[in-house]
Design a protein around this motif. Structure first.
Motif, PDB file in Angstrom:
ATOM      1  N   ILE A 200       0.873  -1.104   0.075  1.00 28.42           N
ATOM      2  CA  ILE A 200      -0.024  -0.062  -0.055  1.00 28.42           C
ATOM      3  C   ILE A 200       0.812   1.213  -0.016  1.00 28.42           C
ATOM      4  O   ILE A 200       0.490   2.297  -0.729  1.00 28.42           O
TER       5      ILE A 200
ATOM      6  N   ILE B 188       2.221   1.745  -3.310  1.00 26.60           N
ATOM      7  CA  ILE B 188       1.001   2.461  -4.453  1.00 26.60           C
ATOM      8  C   ILE B 188       0.744   3.880  -4.057  1.00 26.60           C
ATOM      9  O   ILE B 188       0.904   4.815  -5.164  1.00 26.60           O
TER      10      ILE B 188
ATOM     11  N   MET C 117       1.887   7.174  -6.874  1.00 23.85           N
ATOM     12  CA  MET C 117       0.790   8.158  -7.404  1.00 23.85           C
ATOM     13  C   MET C 117       1.059   9.478  -7.865  1.00 23.85           C
ATOM     14  O   MET C 117       0.959   9.783  -9.094  1.00 23.85           O
TER      15      MET C 117
ATOM     16  N   LEU D 130       3.074   9.152 -11.089  1.00 26.51           N
ATOM     17  CA  LEU D 130       2.432   8.937 -12.380  1.00 26.51           C
ATOM     18  C   LEU D 130       1.229   9.875 -12.735  1.00 26.51           C
ATOM     19  O   LEU D 130       1.348  10.153 -13.873  1.00 26.51           O
ATOM     20  N   LEU D 131       1.030  10.733 -11.582  1.00 26.28           N
ATOM     21  CA  LEU D 131       0.150  11.779 -12.105  1.00 26.28           C
ATOM     22  C   LEU D 131       1.238  12.871 -12.851  1.00 26.28           C
ATOM     23  O   LEU D 131       0.340  13.464 -13.690  1.00 26.28           O
ATOM     24  N   ARG D 132       2.331  13.036 -12.382  1.00 29.64           N
ATOM     25  CA  ARG D 132       3.139  14.140 -13.287  1.00 29.64           C
ATOM     26  C   ARG D 132       3.717  13.534 -14.556  1.00 29.64           C
ATOM     27  O   ARG D 132       3.514  14.142 -15.800  1.00 29.64           O
TER      28      ARG D 132
ATOM     29  N   PHE E  45       1.783  11.446 -16.543  1.00 31.55           N
ATOM     30  CA  PHE E  45       0.638  11.728 -17.421  1.00 31.55           C
ATOM     31  C   PHE E  45       0.255  13.011 -17.568  1.00 31.55           C
ATOM     32  O   PHE E  45      -0.712  13.438 -18.192  1.00 31.55           O
TER      33      PHE E  45
ATOM     34  N   LEU F 262      -1.046  15.340 -15.367  1.00 30.89           N
ATOM     35  CA  LEU F 262      -2.098  15.503 -14.818  1.00 30.89           C
ATOM     36  C   LEU F 262      -2.216  16.365 -13.746  1.00 30.89           C
ATOM     37  O   LEU F 262      -3.089  17.154 -13.450  1.00 30.89           O
ATOM     38  N   LYS F 263      -1.021  16.372 -12.884  1.00 31.68           N
ATOM     39  CA  LYS F 263      -0.917  17.203 -11.882  1.00 31.68           C
ATOM     40  C   LYS F 263       0.539  17.502 -11.656  1.00 31.68           C
ATOM     41  O   LYS F 263       1.555  16.797 -11.571  1.00 31.68           O
TER      42      LYS F 263
END
Lengths: 49, 389
Positions: free
Chosen positions: A32, A35, A39, A42-44, A46, A48-49
């Motif tokens: 956990i 994971i 996050m 991955l958000l950076r 892609f 997205l943030k």
């Protein structure tokens, strides 16, 4: 621009290392944790943030 | 645990993680791409892009709209900047009121709603900010992006270890290389934020702007609040405006000198590097205070917070704070009246360069009617008169 691309490559590499470590873990608490750590990378990656 | 169960557990946890990420990602994506309509006032005669003044910004997220209102009589030129720090929504909402309602009889008014458009597309990382907020209107409501103080890292990344301001060589906080109010006067080959300032400087020079007004809001624990910060060239104008407003408008506003040794700020660098007088307006916004409670839309719009009130009781604030808070109508009304007062005084002192504006509500009217009454329904407007931020 070159520095930005290098940072995205670094982000991808670190994401890969996190996933690799995640797959090797035996304790669910550590899974956990990995994971959650994954996050923002991955958000950076892609964009997205 | 058998081997296959281990992998099943990993699969379930990864799937749950991905679901969470998708939900967050969709929210971030929608927030970044939310369209904010501007229904142009009849007074808007042209809409230009920032890249019309500096090609280096063309195609970037900061190639912002410039709404130009021209009077029939020649006069002075004023530039009003909203959204330097989009997390201070009173600033952008004031420019919305101007772009949708103002008409100019004499002179020219340039309005930019999103001076740092990139910063409108992100909220403070880890800040728990709402992604957007809605202003109620007679036709429903208009949704706005919340925004941040700094350009979106998706548009400018990474930050340097140390930020050396150009051209002063002063060392500023590293993160402020993405702060539009720390990168003036900018440079043509710099970062996105520096290029944006450079483009704005070209606009100010080319259009021979007489006054630049940069709209802001500040936390109550910050000493520069409820004030007009003025470059040397604008000190008389700001002092007079402060006195007139405090005597006639029903609220008090102070006046402060722009520190000569603090670089990168609009009130310093625009005055130093162009012919324009540079002024910066600050209104109180409890949402930004470090001691605030829950950081939600209600606090953003109503400006009420018991913890900030408590901070005031301990003498930690530079502005009064009670249970009435600082509603966004009050903050926007202050900006509207201060702009109008500055223009009236400027026009009295400079008849050949007068800027005469009508249709903009003053402080009392904004509070009485609400901001939404000055926002127009895009569904009923001519599509050619609608622009998006």
């Amino acid at each position: 621009m070159i520095i930005t691309i290098l940072y995205y490559l670094l982000t991808a590499y670190i994401s890969f290392l996190i996933v690799w470590n995640l797959l090797k873990r035996k304790k669910w608490q550590e899974e956990i944790l990995y994971i959650i750590i994954l996050m923002p990378f991955l958000l950076r990656l892609f964009r997205l943030k | 645990m058998p081997f296959n169960w281990l992998y099943l557990r990993k699969f379930i946890l990864i799937t749950l993680g991905l679901v969470l990420m998708v939900f967050a990602g969709v929210s971030f994506y929608e927030s970044r791409h939310l369209k904010e309509p501007v229904v142009l006032s009849q007074g808007v005669t042209q809409v230009k892009k920032l890249s019309d003044y500096f090609r280096g910004i063309r195609g970037t997220i900061n190639d912002s709209n410039i709404y130009i209102l021209e009077g029939v009589k020649p006069g002075g030129t004023i530039l009003i900047l909203g959204g330097t720090h989009p997390e201070e929504p009173g600033s952008r909402l004031t420019t919305w009121i101007l772009a949708e309602n103002a008409e100019v009889d004499q002179g020219r008014v340039f309005v930019i709603n999103s001076a740092n458009r990139s910063a409108t597309t992100v909220t403070r990382l880890g800040g728990g900010y709402p992604p957007d907020f809605t202003i109620p209107t007679p036709w429903g409501g208009q949704k706005f992006r919340m925004g941040d103080r700094w350009s979106n890292p998706l548009d400018q990344w990474p930050d340097p270890e140390a930020y050396i301001h150009y051209p002063s060589r002063q060392e500023l906080a590293y993160v402020d290389i993405r702060n539009l109010n720390r990168t003036w006067p900018g440079r043509a080959n710099g970062t996105l934020t520096e290029k944006t300032c450079y483009a704005l400087i070209q606009l100010i020079r080319k259009e021979k702007v007489d006054i630049v007004i940069d709209l802001h809001e500040a936390e109550l624990q910050y000493p520069v609040i409820s004030t007009i910060v003025a470059h040397e060239k604008g000190q008389d104008l700001a002092a007079l405006a402060s006195m007139m407003i405090s005597g006639t408008e029903g609220f008090s506003i102070g006046m402060e000198y722009s520190p000569p040794a603090l670089h990168g700020l609009s009130h310093r660098e625009i005055g130093d590097h162009t012919q324009a007088i540079s002024l910066l307006l600050e209104a109180p916004e409890p949402f930004l205070d470090a001691t605030r409670g829950r950081t939600d839309r209600e606090l953003l719009l109503e400006g009420k917070d018991e913890f900030v009130v408590k901070a005031g009781k301990h003498g930690l604030l530079f502005e009064k704070m009670d249970e009435n808070g600082w509603p966004v109508e009050v903050r926007v009304g202050r900006h509207c009246s201060t702009i109008l007062q500055i223009l009236e005084l400027w026009s009295e002192e400079n008849p050949g360069k007068s800027v005469m504006v009508k249709g903009v509500p003053r402080y009392a009217e904004v509070i009485e009617k609400g901001i939404g009454n000055f926002l127009h329904d895009p569904a009923k407007a001519d599509s050619k008169r609608i622009y998006y931020e």
